[in-house]
Enzyme design. Structure first.
Site, mmCIF file in Angstrom:
data_model
loop_
_atom_site.group_PDB
_atom_site.id
_atom_site.type_symbol
_atom_site.label_atom_id
_atom_site.label_comp_id
_atom_site.label_asym_id
_atom_site.label_seq_id
_atom_site.Cartn_x
_atom_site.Cartn_y
_atom_site.Cartn_z
ATOM 1 N N GLU A 167 0.803 -1.225 0.000
ATOM 2 C CA GLU A 167 0.000 0.000 0.000
ATOM 3 C C GLU A 167 0.842 1.284 0.000
ATOM 4 N N TYR A 169 3.459 2.060 1.996
ATOM 5 C CA TYR A 169 4.049 2.495 3.269
ATOM 6 C C TYR A 169 5.562 2.236 3.269
ATOM 7 N N ARG A 217 2.411 -8.598 4.394
ATOM 8 C CA ARG A 217 1.507 -8.060 3.357
ATOM 9 C C ARG A 217 2.383 -7.541 2.233
ATOM 10 N N HIS A 255 -1.459 3.770 -1.898
ATOM 11 C CA HIS A 255 -2.520 4.744 -1.636
ATOM 12 C C HIS A 255 -2.517 5.893 -2.638
ATOM 13 N N GLN A 342 -18.563 4.909 2.877
ATOM 14 C CA GLN A 342 -19.106 6.138 3.474
ATOM 15 C C GLN A 342 -18.916 6.241 4.981
HETATM 16 P P1 FAD Z 1 -36.528 7.402 1.590
HETATM 17 O O1 FAD Z 1 -35.557 6.461 1.026
HETATM 18 O O2 FAD Z 1 -36.852 8.619 0.805
HETATM 19 O O3 FAD Z 1 -37.885 6.585 1.849
HETATM 20 C C1 FAD Z 1 -39.076 7.175 2.257
HETATM 21 C C2 FAD Z 1 -40.228 6.239 1.970
HETATM 22 O O4 FAD Z 1 -41.388 6.725 2.622
HETATM 23 C C3 FAD Z 1 -40.591 6.122 0.507
HETATM 24 O O5 FAD Z 1 -40.507 4.768 0.094
HETATM 25 C C4 FAD Z 1 -42.042 6.655 0.425
HETATM 26 O O6 FAD Z 1 -42.815 5.935 -0.498
HETATM 27 C C5 FAD Z 1 -42.528 6.419 1.830
HETATM 28 N N1 FAD Z 1 -43.616 7.295 2.277
HETATM 29 C C6 FAD Z 1 -43.589 8.646 2.393
HETATM 30 N N2 FAD Z 1 -44.773 9.074 2.920
HETATM 31 C C7 FAD Z 1 -45.548 7.989 3.112
HETATM 32 C C8 FAD Z 1 -46.839 7.787 3.637
HETATM 33 N N3 FAD Z 1 -47.577 8.781 4.084
HETATM 34 N N4 FAD Z 1 -47.335 6.537 3.671
HETATM 35 C C9 FAD Z 1 -46.606 5.486 3.228
HETATM 36 N N5 FAD Z 1 -45.338 5.628 2.753
HETATM 37 C C10 FAD Z 1 -44.832 6.861 2.696
HETATM 38 N N6 FAD Z 1 -27.259 7.450 -0.095
HETATM 39 C C11 FAD Z 1 -26.117 6.986 0.323
HETATM 40 O O7 FAD Z 1 -25.866 6.955 1.528
HETATM 41 N N7 FAD Z 1 -25.174 6.513 -0.553
HETATM 42 C C12 FAD Z 1 -25.382 6.518 -1.867
HETATM 43 O O8 FAD Z 1 -24.504 6.092 -2.625
HETATM 44 C C13 FAD Z 1 -26.598 6.997 -2.344
HETATM 45 N N8 FAD Z 1 -26.849 7.029 -3.660
HETATM 46 C C14 FAD Z 1 -28.051 7.494 -4.088
HETATM 47 C C15 FAD Z 1 -28.295 7.517 -5.445
HETATM 48 C C16 FAD Z 1 -29.516 7.981 -5.922
HETATM 49 C C17 FAD Z 1 -29.755 8.004 -7.396
HETATM 50 C C18 FAD Z 1 -30.514 8.420 -5.010
HETATM 51 C C19 FAD Z 1 -31.826 8.911 -5.503
HETATM 52 C C20 FAD Z 1 -30.246 8.419 -3.649
HETATM 53 C C21 FAD Z 1 -29.020 7.967 -3.189
HETATM 54 N N9 FAD Z 1 -28.714 7.978 -1.841
HETATM 55 C C22 FAD Z 1 -27.530 7.474 -1.412
HETATM 56 C C23 FAD Z 1 -29.615 8.597 -0.861
HETATM 57 C C24 FAD Z 1 -30.382 7.569 -0.053
HETATM 58 O O9 FAD Z 1 -31.069 6.694 -0.895
HETATM 59 C C25 FAD Z 1 -31.319 8.317 0.889
HETATM 60 O O10 FAD Z 1 -30.557 9.138 1.731
HETATM 61 C C26 FAD Z 1 -32.129 7.384 1.728
HETATM 62 O O11 FAD Z 1 -32.911 6.560 0.911
HETATM 63 C C27 FAD Z 1 -33.035 8.157 2.675
HETATM 64 O O12 FAD Z 1 -33.717 7.233 3.440
HETATM 65 P P2 FAD Z 1 -35.089 7.563 4.156
HETATM 66 O O13 FAD Z 1 -35.463 6.298 4.830
HETATM 67 O O14 FAD Z 1 -34.947 8.774 4.987
HETATM 68 O O15 FAD Z 1 -36.150 7.936 3.022
HETATM 69 P P1 NAP Z 2 -26.801 17.469 -2.614
HETATM 70 O O1 NAP Z 2 -25.596 16.660 -2.452
HETATM 71 O O2 NAP Z 2 -27.203 18.404 -1.561
HETATM 72 O O3 NAP Z 2 -26.618 18.262 -3.987
HETATM 73 C C1 NAP Z 2 -27.568 19.133 -4.478
HETATM 74 C C2 NAP Z 2 -27.006 19.892 -5.672
HETATM 75 O O4 NAP Z 2 -27.979 20.776 -6.126
HETATM 76 C C3 NAP Z 2 -25.777 20.699 -5.377
HETATM 77 O O5 NAP Z 2 -24.912 20.616 -6.473
HETATM 78 C C4 NAP Z 2 -26.294 22.133 -5.230
HETATM 79 O O6 NAP Z 2 -25.199 22.931 -5.633
HETATM 80 C C5 NAP Z 2 -27.515 22.131 -6.141
HETATM 81 N N1 NAP Z 2 -28.618 22.957 -5.679
HETATM 82 C C6 NAP Z 2 -29.117 23.071 -4.421
HETATM 83 N N2 NAP Z 2 -30.169 23.923 -4.396
HETATM 84 C C7 NAP Z 2 -30.343 24.348 -5.654
HETATM 85 C C8 NAP Z 2 -31.266 25.256 -6.266
HETATM 86 N N3 NAP Z 2 -32.204 25.871 -5.558
HETATM 87 N N4 NAP Z 2 -31.153 25.490 -7.598
HETATM 88 C C9 NAP Z 2 -30.197 24.870 -8.304
HETATM 89 N N5 NAP Z 2 -29.296 24.009 -7.780
HETATM 90 C C10 NAP Z 2 -29.378 23.761 -6.473
HETATM 91 O O7 NAP Z 2 -28.042 16.535 -2.857
HETATM 92 P P2 NAP Z 2 -28.269 15.287 -3.818
HETATM 93 O O8 NAP Z 2 -27.328 15.247 -4.963
HETATM 94 O O9 NAP Z 2 -29.724 15.337 -4.100
HETATM 95 O O10 NAP Z 2 -27.974 14.049 -2.895
HETATM 96 C C11 NAP Z 2 -28.771 13.786 -1.757
HETATM 97 C C12 NAP Z 2 -27.985 13.031 -0.746
HETATM 98 O O11 NAP Z 2 -27.820 11.682 -1.183
HETATM 99 C C13 NAP Z 2 -26.622 13.619 -0.565
HETATM 100 O O12 NAP Z 2 -26.555 14.376 0.623
HETATM 101 C C14 NAP Z 2 -25.702 12.459 -0.549
HETATM 102 O O13 NAP Z 2 -25.093 12.305 0.718
HETATM 103 C C15 NAP Z 2 -26.535 11.245 -0.858
HETATM 104 N N6 NAP Z 2 -25.913 10.580 -1.976
HETATM 105 C C16 NAP Z 2 -24.684 10.061 -1.795
HETATM 106 C C17 NAP Z 2 -24.052 9.473 -2.838
HETATM 107 C C18 NAP Z 2 -22.703 8.867 -2.655
HETATM 108 O O14 NAP Z 2 -22.151 8.345 -3.604
HETATM 109 N N7 NAP Z 2 -22.123 8.887 -1.497
HETATM 110 C C19 NAP Z 2 -24.645 9.421 -4.082
HETATM 111 C C20 NAP Z 2 -25.897 9.982 -4.243
HETATM 112 C C21 NAP Z 2 -26.508 10.567 -3.177
HETATM 113 P P3 NAP Z 2 -25.254 24.507 -5.864
HETATM 114 O O15 NAP Z 2 -26.067 25.005 -4.710
HETATM 115 O O16 NAP Z 2 -23.842 24.970 -5.867
HETATM 116 O O17 NAP Z 2 -25.867 24.666 -7.175
HETATM 117 FE FE1 SF4 Z 3 -17.777 0.486 4.715
HETATM 118 FE FE2 SF4 Z 3 -20.101 -0.479 5.584
HETATM 119 FE FE3 SF4 Z 3 -19.983 0.807 3.236
HETATM 120 FE FE4 SF4 Z 3 -18.925 -1.644 3.556
HETATM 121 S S1 SF4 Z 3 -21.097 -1.073 3.678
HETATM 122 S S2 SF4 Z 3 -17.955 0.074 2.549
HETATM 123 S S3 SF4 Z 3 -18.127 -1.501 5.631
HETATM 124 S S4 SF4 Z 3 -19.581 1.668 5.253
#
Ligand code: FAD
Ligand code: NAP
Ligand code: SF4
Length: 673
Positions: A167, A169, A217, A255, A342
């Site tokens: 890695e 080191y 390693r 790294h 993450q």
């Molecule tokens: P949500 O996942 O939004 O779930 C809420 C649920 O509540 C929904 O299924 C909805 O149908 C239900 N609901 C709402 N109101 C009602 C009601 N009144 N009755 C019944 N059901 C209801 N996060 C990461 O950490 N790593 C990632 O790599 C990552 N990648 C992502 C990529 C994409 C494209 C997207 C869209 C998101 C990604 N996220 C990622 C974000 C992650 O998915 C969200 O942060 C997470 O799903 C939030 O979880 P939650 O339980 O708060 O809500």
């Molecule tokens: P986000 O990370 O908060 O990004 C939102 C983007 O929209 C930013 O680029 C922001 O930049 C822009 N934005 C915010 N308000 C705006 C407005 N009013 N008009 C125009 N642009 C605006 O949110 P997200 O991409 O929706 O992701 C949601 C969460 O999911 C994130 O917090 C992340 O942690 C998680 N997630 C994680 C991964 C992962 O790989 N780890 C992948 C997907 C999602 P500017 O304000 O500069 O324009």
């Molecule tokens: Fe790390 Fe857990 Fe994500 Fe695996 S699932 S990479 S152990 S945070």
């Protein structure tokens, strides 16, 4: 082993006088508990994995002296006070019938402090501190310090040590010409440069006796320009065997390498072919590693003869019972590591304690208990996204009577969108895991039901995990047919060849990946991965690097943000660079300081740093963050129902699944106390 579900994986392995229960080695991970004064948390963390059946575990890196620190005041082992501290850990592991080795790691020029030392005074590209060059006497002292460290580890009750020689080191820095410009006996030709690791191993073996496990390693693939050739790696492996190592563990990539080696987009088991090349060259057991996260993959690797043991590190953060579940034929109930980094590596690189996105108890074993509820409540969880799934399973397992509602017809919430992203296929595993866990915990799951106040009134407590909704933008043409939201796109809307993406957060980057990916229709493909990142499978080049294949994209994509500076600055510390590099290779244009003016038939009208431009695009995809979706909190509270709000429903900003899952667990604990 004939009727074992994984006969190769679960077969014992004899190493000297020690019998390991199976072929699973828990690879070294620095988790941030190493610097604690008391090792009780470390003891609980490792004991849980020992109970889970792991054959042999390796601690995070412990420095042999101050110069070898990873950071100021990092863990080291150089005196008897430290030995006493480590005994808490080794006693806890042995009481749980486990085996553990301590990793000795000298960071060399990767040390994040001003007293770092290296073979030559050459600064690394990933640390701000330049190292000083060790004198001849300094090299001798360092070797003595490695030996003393191993002896102290033996005194502390460890079953062995792992000498970290990969890695990038210190030991790696001696081996490779690029970081070793010495003109004394420790530099020059390859035979001279490898004397440093060989002396460490020879003298350590002499000091600890024949039965102590000595793992080395070894960097099999440096992935840096001017790294080792394959012939050199084989020469060193043979010399290490002769010098007294008991096991050779595989290291992939320094790294500072600009090639992903463990992130989720790396195909499973992508590097075991490298270990296989070494089979037959030495007779000590070989351990292979990197992105091995299921018993099926591990079994296949061993059955194919790529290695004698598999190293899994993060998968054992995700599920400490991985091995026992595999042995019991319950691999479907394993909480699979999704390779996101993450909560583990990204935390460590931000100076926070590691944990796991899918298992928040990892490294918090003593702080996140699983109480039995004194009075089982009737609990409704609204929303079956990651937060709601976690809350429902935990609450039910603690003794509550739980009903989980979701408006959608499948569980998962936004994870159902995330799993569509190429390279995020592992998210399916989390949904598979929760589905089984809900059934085991006897949660009453009601899908396809949007619930309101009426349905929830009869419950003692309600956990609102209703998540988020995409932020709507207001400007001229925001309702033009060219406008799409990321939800439309990921749910299958037709998207043209020229696309602008508003918002460059995690979702903006993911949507850009989705739109520029060339689909070969068969999921992650090893050959594509190796050629896209310039990895030489024949390993005929130094470091195993060749020019990367030119990437192609089916679309012309522009990714934008309003703020100044680099796009993707807020992405994960250990993965953001991969996303940026990947999109750049596919020709994605990245614009900062953008003001969005309007959308019309001509396209998207913007100003970039005040200069007007029109992007002639077919579609504009909005990925501008989210707002909370929590319509029920006030009416429920007014009706006297106990309410807990978690995940996106609680706070949309900076929401990720890591926070949602942890808050789900915390809500269940709070209801049970
Ligand atoms: P949500 O996942 O939004 O779930 C809420 C649920 O509540 C929904 O299924 C909805 O149908 C239900 N609901 C709402 N109101 C009602 C009601 N009144 N009755 C019944 N059901 C209801 N996060 C990461 O950490 N790593 C990632 O790599 C990552 N990648 C992502 C990529 C994409 C494209 C997207 C869209 C998101 C990604 N996220 C990622 C974000 C992650 O998915 C969200 O942060 C997470 O799903 C939030 O979880 P939650 O339980 O708060 O809500
Ligand atoms: P986000 O990370 O908060 O990004 C939102 C983007 O929209 C930013 O680029 C922001 O930049 C822009 N934005 C915010 N308000 C705006 C407005 N009013 N008009 C125009 N642009 C605006 O949110 P997200 O991409 O929706 O992701 C949601 C969460 O999911 C994130 O917090 C992340 O942690 C998680 N997630 C994680 C991964 C992962 O790989 N780890 C992948 C997907 C999602 P500017 O304000 O500069 O324009
Ligand atoms: Fe790390 Fe857990 Fe994500 Fe695996 S699932 S990479 S152990 S945070």
């Amino acid at each position: 082993m004939a009727d074992s579900p994984y006969p190769h994986l679960l077969e014992p392995l004899q190493v000297g006088s020690i019998t390991l229960k199976n072929r699973v080695l828990m690879g070294s991970m620095h988790v941030g508990l190493e610097e604690d004064w008391s090792y009780e948390k470390m003891g609980a963390y490792f004991a849980e994995r020992a109970k889970g059946g792991v054959g042999l575990m390796v601690t995070g890196g412990i420095a042999p002296n101050r110069q070898g620190w990873l950071k100021p005041f990092a863990a080291k082992m150089s005196n008897q006070i430290e030995v006493r501290r480590h005994r808490t850990l080794t006693d806890a592991v042995h009481a749980a019938d486990g085996r553990i080795a301590m990793q000795i790691l000298h960071a060399g020029r990767y040390g994040y402090h001003p007293i770092s030392a290296a073979p030559s005074a050459i600064k690394s590209p990933i640390t701000p501190f330049g190292p000083f060059a060790l004198s001849g006497r300094g090299v001798e002292n360092t070797i003595d310090n490695f030996v003393r460290c191993a002896q102290l580890a033996q005194d502390a009750g460890y079953d062995g040590v792992e000498i970290m020689g990969s890695e990038g080191y210190l030991i790696n820095q001696f081996i490779v010409r690029h970081t070793n410009k010495r003109t004394d006996k420790w530099g020059g030709e390859y035979e001279a440069r490898i004397q440093f690791p060989l002396e460490i191993v020879r003298r350590t073996r002499a000091a600890v006796g024949p039965d102590f496990v000595l793992i080395f390693r070894l960097s099999l693939l440096d992935l840096i320009p001017d790294g080792s050739t394959w012939e050199e790696v084989v020469m060193l492996a043979k010399a290490l065997e002769e010098a007294g190592v008991s096991i050779l563990n595989t290291g992939i990539g320094w790294h500072e390498a600009r090639v992903p080696t463990i992130a989720t987009m790396v195909p499973r088991g992508a590097f075991t072919w490298v270990t296989r090349k070494l089979k037959g060259e030495v007779s000590v057991p070989l351990v292979t590693s990197n992105r091995i996260n299921t018993p099926e993959v591990a079994e296949e690797i061993l059955a194919r003869g790529d290695a004698d043991m598999v190293s899994m590190a993060r998968p054992l953060l995700a599920d400490p019972d991985f091995v026992n579940k595999a042995a019991a034929g319950k691999s479907q109930s394993i909480n699979t590591c999704i390779g996101c980094n993450q909560a583990c590596l990204d935390h460590i690189f931000s100076n926070k304690r590691a944990s796991c996105l899918v298992n928040p108890r990892a490294c918090f074993e003593t702080e996140l208990p699983k109480p039995t509820a004194p009075r089982g409540l009737k609990v409704a969880v609204v929303g079956a996204g990651p937060g709601g799934l976690s809350a429902a399973c935990e609450a039910s397992e603690m003794g509550h009577q739980v009903t989980l509602f979701d408006a959608q017809t499948e569980i998962g919430g936004q994870f159902n969108l995330a799993k569509q992203i190429p390279g995020k296929e592992e998210f399916y595993e989390t949904l598979r895991y929760f589905k089984g866990r809900l059934a085991d915990a006897k949660v009453d799951v009601k899908l396809g039901q949007m619930v309101g106040l009426e349905e929830l009134k009869g419950f003692d407590a309600v956990v609102l995990a209703t998540g988020v909704k995409p932020r709507e933008l207001r400007f001229d043409g925001a309702d033009h047919p060219k406008m799409l939201s990321y939800v439309d796109v990921l749910q299958g809307a037709e998207v043209g060849e020229k696309v602008a993406i508003i918002g460059a957060g995690g979702i903006g980057f993911d949507v850009a990946e989705f739109l520029t990916h060339v689909d070969h229709g068969e999921g992650p493909n090893l050959q594509d991965f190796l050629s896209e990142w310039g990895i030489d499978e024949s390993h005929q080049t130094r470091g195993g690097l060749v020019p990367a294949k030119q990437a192609s994209s089916p679309r012309e994509v522009t990714l934008m943000q309003r703020r100044k500076g680099k796009l993707g600055a807020g992405l994960g510390k250990t993965t953001g660079w991969i996303h940026r590099a990947q999109l750049k290779k596919r020709g994605v244009t990245m614009l900062a300081e953008v003001a969005y003016e309007k959308v019309d038939d001509a396209g998207l009208h913007i100003k970039v740093a005040g200069e007007p431009q029109v992007l002639d695009v077919d579609h504009v995809v909005v990925c501008a963050g989210q707002t909370s979706f929590v319509p029920l909190q006030e009416p429920l509270q007014a009706a006297g129902v106990k309410v807990k709000v978690i995940g996106g429903a609680k706070l949309a900003a900076e929401l990720d699944a890591r926070r949602a899952i942890r808050e789900g667990m915390e809500a269940a604990i709070a209801l049970s106390q």
